[in-house]
Design a protein around this motif. Structure first.
Motif, PDB file in Angstrom:
ATOM      1  N   ASP A  90       0.808  -1.218   0.000  1.00 21.51           N
ATOM      2  CA  ASP A  90       0.000   0.000   0.000  1.00 21.51           C
ATOM      3  C   ASP A  90       0.841   1.267   0.000  1.00 21.51           C
ATOM      4  O   ASP A  90       0.410   2.298  -0.541  1.00 21.51           O
ATOM      5  N   TYR A  91       2.025   1.210   0.607  1.00 26.12           N
ATOM      6  CA  TYR A  91       2.882   2.396   0.726  1.00 26.12           C
ATOM      7  C   TYR A  91       4.323   2.033   0.357  1.00 26.12           C
ATOM      8  O   TYR A  91       5.216   2.010   1.205  1.00 26.12           O
ATOM      9  N   ARG A 273       2.578   2.782 -11.603  1.00 25.13           N
ATOM     10  CA  ARG A 273       2.488   2.772 -10.147  1.00 25.13           C
ATOM     11  C   ARG A 273       2.022   4.119  -9.628  1.00 25.13           C
ATOM     12  O   ARG A 273       1.196   4.196  -8.706  1.00 25.13           O
ATOM     13  N   LYS A 274       2.531   5.223 -10.218  1.00 29.77           N
ATOM     14  CA  LYS A 274       2.101   6.555  -9.805  1.00 29.77           C
ATOM     15  C   LYS A 274       0.616   6.763 -10.086  1.00 29.77           C
ATOM     16  O   LYS A 274      -0.109   7.339  -9.262  1.00 29.77           O
ATOM     17  N   GLN A 277      -1.245   4.853  -7.377  1.00 32.67           N
ATOM     18  CA  GLN A 277      -1.117   5.482  -6.066  1.00 32.67           C
ATOM     19  C   GLN A 277      -1.976   6.734  -5.965  1.00 32.67           C
ATOM     20  O   GLN A 277      -2.649   6.959  -4.952  1.00 32.67           O
TER      21      GLN A 277
END
Length: 339
Positions: A90-91, A273-274, A277
């Motif tokens: 998640d992070y 991924r960005k 997120q």
């Protein structure tokens, strides 16, 4: 630092304290109750309190981190590994979970997994000294294993191999050399001062050309900067504003065509991924302050303090952007964390 064994609970207690830096005063008090129980050697009670708090805020990264700490101190290694892996999924930008995960793997003698986790930690934050030192310890342990294997396969390998092995064992001053777990505990990741240009891998920077204080995005102070510095500040302002507004195309458009992420991901994988997120967050707020810009012709280096909040996640970092002019517009060519 030697391989002298440091207990996993102490390692993780110090790492847990580090996770509280970006919390509000009320949150810090809540987390402090849990941390106090951990320091008092009461991980079972701490875990009960963590689960109660997680019932109200199930995505709170600090609470998830503390759950992993409590599980580790309760000798629930498998559960702790699952918890830290969940936090990493998640992070992935947080280096501390990788570091703690590596300790669990190392204590189980899964050195390759520990190495991979620590390499991810230092790629996430190259200035994370704890993970760098732990990674060096893992490399040394792997080297010792390889030298042992070489001697087993070839008893006449020579004095050279034996000397190398003896040097490692002497360096870490532990009987058996490669048998102990990494000893370095995680330190509180305070926002670091701007590093020297040499440490950042760049040419020496001239005196800062501008300083700006930011609200939800960057904004140059009126009057002081030269026009080129103003253009750089505006480009950074647009990047931070696009991020805060979750405008993915405009955010990604702030990066140069030849931008290469510091992580092991390709440019395409990094962009994906960005996108994930940013779109998975219901709220993002990026606040920048202490902006300093150094111009070098058609290139610029900017350093600033970044306060990021994305839903429950809060991060305070010192960041550096290298920018270049492309088609008359300033674009981000390199991005790195300085803390």
């Amino acid at each position: 630092m030697p391989f002298a064994r440091l207990s996993l609970p102490r390692f993780l207690q110090l790492a847990a304290a580090a996770a509280l830096l970006a919390a509000s005063a009320a949150q810090a008090a809540d987390y402090g109750d849990i941390t106090s129980l951990l320091k008092a050697g009461q991980p079972a009670q701490a875990q009960v309190l963590v689960e109660q708090r997680l019932a109200a805020t199930p995505k709170d990264p600090q609470l998830i981190f503390l759950r992993g700490v409590a599980q580790s101190e309760s000798k629930q290694a498998k559960a702790a590994i699952e918890t830290f892996n969940e936090l990493i999924r998640d992070y992935p930008e947080l280096p501390e979970p990788y570091n703690n995960l590596a300790v669990l793997y190392a204590q189980d003698n899964q050195l390759d997994k520990a190495r991979v986790a620590l390499e991810m930690a230092v790629r996430s934050n190259p200035r994370y000294a704890t993970a760098q030192e732990n990674l060096g310890d893992i490399y040394a342990r792997l080297a010792a294993q390889a030298y042992h294997q070489a001697l087993r396969l070839n008893a006449s390998a020579g004095d050279g191999t034996q000397r190398k092995l003896a040097l490692i064992q002497e360096l870490f001053d532990t009987p058996g050399g490669a048998g102990a777990a990494p000893a370095k505990s995680s330190e509180a990741p305070a926002a670091a001062p701007a590093t020297t240009a040499a440490a950042a891998g760049a040419a020496p920077a001239p005196a800062p050309a501008s300083t700006a204080e930011h609200g939800s995005a960057a904004a140059a102070q009126p009057g002081a900067p030269a026009p080129d510095s103003q253009a750089v500040a505006k480009a950074i302002e647009a990047w931070a504003q696009a991020w805060s507004e979750r405008d993915v195309p405009r955010f990604l458009g702030s990066y140069a065509s030849d931008f290469v992420p510091e992580s092991p991901l390709s440019r395409q994988a990094w962009e994906e991924r960005k996108r994930t997120q940013i779109r998975n967050k219901s709220h993002i707020d990026v606040r920048l302050s202490d902006l300093q810009i150094a111009l070098r012709g058609r290139q610029a280096v900017a350093q600033f303090h970044q306060a990021y909040q994305g839903d429950a996640l809060q991060l305070q970092t010192r960041k550096e952007l290298a920018l270049v002019q492309q088609a008359g517009t300033w674009k981000i060519a390199r991005e790195s964390i300085l803390r």
